[in-house]
Design an enzyme around this catalytic site. Sequence first.
Site, PDB file in Angstrom:
ATOM      1  N   ASP A   1       8.477  -9.033  42.126  1.00  0.00           N
ATOM      2  CA  ASP A   1       9.739  -8.443  41.040  1.00  0.00           C
ATOM      3  C   ASP A   1      10.651  -7.736  41.250  1.00  0.00           C
ATOM      4  O   ASP A   1      10.938  -8.392  42.748  1.00  0.00           O
ATOM      5  CB  ASP A   1       8.916  -7.076  40.949  1.00  0.00           C
ATOM      6  CG  ASP A   1       9.659  -6.148  39.194  1.00  0.00           C
ATOM      7  OD1 ASP A   1      10.178  -6.747  38.130  1.00  0.00           O
ATOM      8  OD2 ASP A   1      10.047  -5.310  39.661  1.00  0.00           O
TER       9      ASP A   1
ATOM     10  N   ASP B   1      14.469  -5.534  40.343  1.00  0.00           N
ATOM     11  CA  ASP B   1      14.989  -4.187  39.620  1.00  0.00           C
ATOM     12  C   ASP B   1      13.134  -3.065  40.849  1.00  0.00           C
ATOM     13  O   ASP B   1      12.085  -2.982  40.221  1.00  0.00           O
ATOM     14  CB  ASP B   1      14.448  -3.928  38.502  1.00  0.00           C
ATOM     15  CG  ASP B   1      16.052  -3.796  38.125  1.00  0.00           C
ATOM     16  OD1 ASP B   1      17.159  -3.571  39.662  1.00  0.00           O
ATOM     17  OD2 ASP B   1      16.796  -4.071  38.117  1.00  0.00           O
TER      18      ASP B   1
END
Length: 239
Positions: free
Chosen positions: A14, A16
Amino acid sequence: MAPIVLELDAVLFDMDGTLISSTPAVNSVWTDFASKYGLDYNSILNESHGVQTIVSFRKYLPHLTEEERVEETKRFEAGIVPRASELMAQGKEGLEVLPGVRSLLDQLRQGPVNGWCIVTSATNAYASAALRILGPGLGAMPRDIITADDVSRGKPFPDPYLMGAKRLDVDISRCLVVEDAPAGALSGLAAGSIVLAVGTGYAPKLVQAVNPTYYVDDLSQVSAEWKDGKLFVTINQKD
């Protein structure tokens, strides 16, 4: 607690809250939108992290047309990097690379180009802008970056991580998904991946509640090594 060593085909990150933090900037932009539409700011923050912005707007702005929500999504994500720049100019947190990230990515870059990728709920426009600004701290980007523009169903559905594995031409069951958000962890689990949750974005107890395979405070507890073309990832969990 003894280190856990995994033999893998690839690591799917991922963005953020996992590799970088833009939380202050994102929260600031959400403040603007909550004020504009009379929304509950705290409810939005509790439910929007790790989810595509368009999905949040469909939930919170049902009175808008889909075309209007798409335009607002573009405006929202286009505002994050400029807001981060404003905050940093004021000596505040805006965009930053999270602990342990550069070292781990440097180790992964020693192997083949299909050894890792980024799978984010952000749009391509925002992801590209954020990664460009943080380039010196992150190093060279992967060949493949899956964004919200690439899938019709985002996290917590399995589609983003399944697409990530497909782009890399690897078996999703031999991939490690690294996530900070419950929606992302659920996406990785639904895809059939091993999931490592990190406590650098979402409240740790909330991401742990979805039962990821492993959990660490941050990526300084994780290392990678290539041996004879094989990828080994070591996870140092705390007691």
